[in-house]
Design a protein around this motif. Structure first.
Motif, short mmCIF file in Angstrom:
data_model
loop_
_atom_site.label_atom_id
_atom_site.label_comp_id
_atom_site.label_asym_id
_atom_site.label_seq_id
_atom_site.Cartn_x
_atom_site.Cartn_y
_atom_site.Cartn_z
N GLY A 178 7.41 22.40 -0.37
CA GLY A 178 7.45 21.03 -0.84
C GLY A 178 6.79 20.84 -2.19
O GLY A 178 5.87 21.56 -2.56
N GLY A 179 7.28 19.86 -2.91
CA GLY A 179 6.71 19.53 -4.21
C GLY A 179 7.10 18.12 -4.59
O GLY A 179 7.74 17.40 -3.81
N TYR A 180 6.73 17.72 -5.77
CA TYR A 180 6.96 16.36 -6.23
C TYR A 180 7.55 16.38 -7.64
O TYR A 180 7.17 17.20 -8.46
N VAL A 181 8.46 15.45 -7.87
CA VAL A 181 9.08 15.29 -9.18
C VAL A 181 8.78 13.87 -9.64
O VAL A 181 9.17 12.91 -8.97
N LEU A 182 8.06 13.75 -10.75
CA LEU A 182 7.70 12.45 -11.30
C LEU A 182 8.19 12.37 -12.73
O LEU A 182 8.41 13.40 -13.39
N LYS B 266 0.86 -1.18 0.00
CA LYS B 266 0.00 0.00 0.00
C LYS B 266 0.90 1.24 0.00
O LYS B 266 1.88 1.30 0.74
N VAL B 267 0.57 2.20 -0.84
CA VAL B 267 1.37 3.41 -0.97
C VAL B 267 0.48 4.62 -0.73
O VAL B 267 -0.63 4.72 -1.28
N THR B 268 0.95 5.56 0.08
CA THR B 268 0.26 6.83 0.26
C THR B 268 0.87 7.81 -0.74
O THR B 268 2.05 8.12 -0.67
N SER B 269 0.03 8.27 -1.68
CA SER B 269 0.52 9.16 -2.73
C SER B 269 0.45 10.62 -2.30
O SER B 269 -0.58 11.07 -1.77
N PHE B 270 1.52 11.33 -2.52
CA PHE B 270 1.61 12.77 -2.29
C PHE B 270 1.22 13.16 -0.86
O PHE B 270 0.72 14.26 -0.63
N MET C 154 5.58 19.23 -9.70
CA MET C 154 4.26 19.69 -9.27
C MET C 154 4.27 20.07 -7.79
O MET C 154 4.96 19.45 -6.98
N LYS C 155 3.48 21.10 -7.47
CA LYS C 155 3.23 21.50 -6.09
C LYS C 155 1.74 21.58 -5.87
O LYS C 155 1.00 22.08 -6.72
N PHE C 156 1.28 21.08 -4.72
CA PHE C 156 -0.09 21.29 -4.29
C PHE C 156 -0.10 22.61 -3.54
O PHE C 156 0.75 22.85 -2.68
N LEU C 157 -1.07 23.47 -3.84
CA LEU C 157 -1.11 24.79 -3.24
C LEU C 157 -2.17 24.87 -2.15
O LEU C 157 -3.31 24.44 -2.35
N SER C 158 -1.79 25.42 -1.01
CA SER C 158 -2.75 25.67 0.06
C SER C 158 -3.48 26.96 -0.26
O SER C 158 -2.93 27.87 -0.88
N GLU C 159 -4.72 27.04 0.18
CA GLU C 159 -5.53 28.23 -0.10
C GLU C 159 -4.84 29.48 0.46
O GLU C 159 -4.42 29.51 1.62
N GLY C 160 -4.70 30.47 -0.39
CA GLY C 160 -4.11 31.74 0.02
C GLY C 160 -2.58 31.76 0.03
O GLY C 160 -1.99 32.78 0.34
N VAL C 161 -1.93 30.65 -0.32
CA VAL C 161 -0.47 30.59 -0.31
C VAL C 161 0.02 30.49 -1.75
O VAL C 161 -0.41 29.62 -2.50
N LYS C 162 0.89 31.38 -2.14
CA LYS C 162 1.43 31.38 -3.50
C LYS C 162 2.42 30.24 -3.69
O LYS C 162 3.04 29.77 -2.75
N ALA C 163 2.58 29.85 -4.94
CA ALA C 163 3.49 28.74 -5.27
C ALA C 163 4.91 29.00 -4.79
O ALA C 163 5.58 28.09 -4.31
#
Length: 158
Positions: free
Chosen positions: A122-126, A54-58, A108-117
């Motif tokens: 943290g981010g992910y490289v695939l 089992k893998v937890t993604s991102f 890729m980066k997941f963005l939190s509301e109100g926070v600029k990139a």
């Protein structure tokens, strides 16, 4: 003689001030990025070698919860969003920022509301693979005990 000393000193100074290279190449592959424009669905998530673990993604949910997730990529400003909506999985949605570099890496980066990139650390490289106008794969590396395995996300155009 003064000119030679000056040139040597300036050469040493120039070499000492060379900027650091980033780990991820930021030169963009615009052609590959344009193929991603639009709406996509993750049709399958597979583990190369086995489905036993089992893998937890991102750091969000089990990798299998990403099956059926909806993704939108806007290529002219490298933004988008993703939504997890699979039954028996926690609902999740996020704005994203992304790009594809010349090395064939999807960053890729997941963005939190109100926070600029630029303020999201943290981010992910695939790895991006098998890219066509109607499908592509993102491949992630996951640690499984002392080994690693590939997690393959199959995207299909909606």
């Amino acid at each position: 003689m003064k000119k030679i000393v000056f040139i040597v000193v300036m050469s040493v100074f120039a070499l000492a001030c060379k900027p650091k290279q980033t780990v991820t190449n930021t030169k963009l592959d615009n052609k590959s990025e344009r193929f991603l424009k639009g709406d996509w669905i993750v049709s399958s998530v597979n583990y190369v070698g086995s489905d036993v673990f089992k893998v937890t993604s991102f750091n969000i949910a089990d990798a299998k919860c990403f099956e059926g997730s909806l993704w939108t990529f806007v290529s002219n400003n490298n933004t988008g969003e993703m939504v997890l909506n699979k039954t028996n999985c926690a609902a999740f949605g996020s704005q994203i920022t992304w790009f594809i570099n010349k090395d064939g890496k999807f960053v890729m980066k997941f963005l939190s509301e109100g926070v600029k990139a630029k303020h999201t650390v943290g981010g992910y490289v695939l790895k991006i693979a098998n890219q066509t106008e109607t499908s592509f794969q993102l491949i992630d590396r996951a640690s499984v005990g002392s080994n690693s395995a590939e997690v393959v996300y199959q995207f299909d155009k909606i």
